[in-house]
Design an enzyme around this catalytic site. Structure first.
Site, PDB file in Angstrom:
ATOM      1  N   HIS A   1      -3.548 -37.875 -11.246  1.00 62.84           N
ATOM      2  CA  HIS A   1      -4.026 -39.110 -10.643  1.00 62.84           C
ATOM      3  C   HIS A   1      -3.088 -39.558  -9.517  1.00 62.84           C
ATOM      4  O   HIS A   1      -3.521 -40.212  -8.563  1.00 62.84           O
ATOM      5  CB  HIS A   1      -4.117 -40.228 -11.684  1.00 62.84           C
TER       6      HIS A   1
ATOM      7  N   ASP B   1     -13.202 -33.099 -11.049  1.00 66.40           N
ATOM      8  CA  ASP B   1     -12.595 -34.316 -11.557  1.00 66.40           C
ATOM      9  C   ASP B   1     -12.730 -35.364 -10.443  1.00 66.40           C
ATOM     10  O   ASP B   1     -13.209 -35.072  -9.337  1.00 66.40           O
ATOM     11  CB  ASP B   1     -11.124 -34.064 -11.916  1.00 66.40           C
TER      12      ASP B   1
END
Length: 553
Positions: free
Chosen positions: A237, A310
């Site tokens: 992230h 993702d």
């Protein structure tokens, strides 16, 4: 869009599709389209028929799964009409109560039916259970590593079937679960207890059990994160993890769960934003790597299901290209759906232009759209009935679901140290400190163990931890408890690795989750009303504790 069953002809049902265009600014077919009859109920043939009626803009739209805005369908009408997305992903800000979510889901499908080719939406969510759980209602199971500690595929299947029932009741038809990563790095900041453990066979068995149960419950299962995120020390992230692993080691550790899921015909696989330089020389994260997605996943493993990226707003995939180019390269690498582009218009326009210019061939685009349509047909989206908002509340508050979650938590508790302290003597007083202390203490009090006002007044001190290896304050709390002279019991509610930083404990329990059911399960084991039966699903570096360890009473 509406689909209705026509009378059986020649032994086969026929589906009739009618569409009416909504406010799609790029729709080349204004006004009502003529009714289209799907002459086959075979998903392959029916998908081809649907594809033949779609415009280029509608096809490109099916690749995108943006984040939902707000708490109503109407707030997303422009996105549906303009881009004809393949789906949306829900987050807690979108979710209030079962009736609201069910009403919103119905409204979104109505908008899709009235827009473009009228293809229903994937409505997805990250509902892994445990710490990655988006629903503000329904039973909360412990994390995947707790399931791994039970060693029981039936527990994994029960988690998934229960979750599928809760999701289906509110119109959610896709779950970004299970996690198929093999957690072999104690310092992994993003997977950890989201993984079933460090053994590839165990992870594969439990992930396959969950996937099968999700799909049997009518919910699309999404295995993540290919080619493996379990050996990272960087969170994708916030950065790009680099995994310097040989092909041989990757095949031994990370590949087996994904191979098993491919063989089990899982609906969808999510890519990881990880760089694996010894598997792929492109210097791109796996999400953008043709060698890994097309070469390994498609050609070597033979997977022809849907591949989703993702989230494309994560920094791990935004290191070298702008957000439009990232979307284009993901498609060229072999991805079918583009999850959470940070700028939907930029990404959509970039992919559409790449097709119009020939950089992405129309044949390549059609491959992805056909996979998406086949899956929507297989999961019954095209003839699904609206969900009942009133009935959804009953499913969310199902006593049997909560009991199932507690059973899993009870079976997961792993006793790793015990110097004769546990189970507690009848009526022994306890002082409970640290994370989870309030819930553990309340449960112990209910089980007949009075709460002491201080550690010096207690027969036993129970200290909850969650990540104590990296938290000096938690380690100090344990040290203070030991200084009181009372026996100390630690309950690790995150990864079980805390024990490596907490020597000389009188007892140590791992429950692998901070969910209420796990804290209750810890109290039950401490009190002796439940005998510990969990077994360690990982090795613990710096100790003599290895996969499979666990004590009983």
């Amino acid at each position: 869009m509406s689909f209705r069953r026509l009378p059986v002809l020649a032994g086969a049902a026929v589906l009739l599709l009618t569409t009416a265009c909504g406010g799609g600014g790029t729709d080349p077919h204004p006004g009502d389209r003529p009714a289209q009859t799907l002459t086959s109920t075979d998903p392959e043939a029916a998908a081809a028929e649907l594809l033949a009626e779609m415009s280029l803009e509608e096809k490109v739209g099916q690749l995108f799964v943006p984040v939902l805005v707000g708490t109503t369908a109407e707030e997303n009408a422009d996105v549906v009409g303009r881009y004809h997305p393949g789906g949306f992903i829900y987050f807690p800000d979108n979710l209030q109560d079962p009736a609201q979510v069910a009403t919103m889901s119905n409204g979104l499908q109505e908008l899709a039916a009235a827009s473009g080719a009228g293809i229903p939406l994937f409505l997805g969510v990250d509902e892994e259970q445990g710490m990655v759980s988006r629903l503000p209602f329904g039973a909360r199971f412990p994390d995947a590593m707790a399931v791994g500690a039970t060693r029981d595929p039936d527990k994994a299947a029960e988690l998934a079937s229960t979750t599928a029932e809760q999701l289906s009741a509110v119109g959610i038809n896709l779950d970004y679960a299970p996690v198929a990563d093999v957690n072999v790095n104690a310092d992994n900041p993003v997977i950890g207890i989201r993984s079933f453990g460090s053994d590839p066979d165990l992870v594969g068995e439990l992930a396959a059990a969950e996937a099968e149960a999700f799909q049997a419950g009518g919910v699309v299962a999404v295995a993540k994160h290919f080619p493996g995120h379990g050996d990272t020390d960087v969170d994708s992230h916030t950065g790009l993890p680099v995994i310097d692993k040989t092909r041989e080691d990757w095949e031994r550790i990370d590949l087996p769960p994904f191979r098993r899921l491919v063989e089990a015909d899982i609906d969808m696989i999510m890519t990881a934003h990880v760089l694996m330089p010894r598997l792929d020389s492109s210097e791109e994260p796996a999400t953008l790597s043709p060698d890994l997605i097309t070469g390994v996943l498609r050609e070597e493993l033979g997977y022809d299901g849907v591949v989703t990226t993702d989230a494309l707003n994560m920094e791990g995939v935004r290191q070298s290209h702008d957000d439009g180019e990232v979307a284009v390269r993901a498609v060229l690498a072999g991805a079918d759906q583009l999850l959470m582009p940070p700028d939907l218009d930029l990404a959509y326009s970039a992919v559409l232009a790449a097709v119009e210019e020939g950089r992405i061939g129309e044949e390549r685009l059609d491959e992805s759209v056909l996979r998406i349509l086949r899956l929507k047909l297989r999961r019954g989206l095209l003839d699904a009935e609206p969900v009942d908002p009133e009935a959804a509340a009953g499913v969310a508050d199902h006593t049997g679901h909560r009991e199932a979650a507690q059973r899993t938590a009870d079976a997961s508790v792993t006793l790793l140290r015990n110097n004769g302290v546990l189970p507690l003597a009848e009526g022994a007083s306890v002082r409970v400190l640290g994370p989870g202390g309030e819930r553990i203490g309340a449960a112990l009090e209910d089980l007949g163990h009075p709460l002491a006002a201080s550690a010096s007044d207690a027969d036993v001190v129970v200290v909850g931890t969650d990540g104590a290896r990296g938290d000096a304050e938690q380690r100090d709390l344990v040290a203070q408890a030991r200084a009181s002279g009372a026996p100390v019991v630690v309950v690790a509610q995150g990864t079980p690795y805390d024990i490596s930083a907490l020597p000389e404990l009188d007892a140590y329990l791992a429950v692998y989750s901070s969910m209420e059911v796990s804290r209750t399960a810890a109290a039950r084991v401490i009190a002796g009303t439940v005998s510990p039966s969990g077994r360690l699903p990982v090795d613990i570096p710096g100790t003599d504790l290895v996969f499979g360890d666990g004590l009983g009473y």
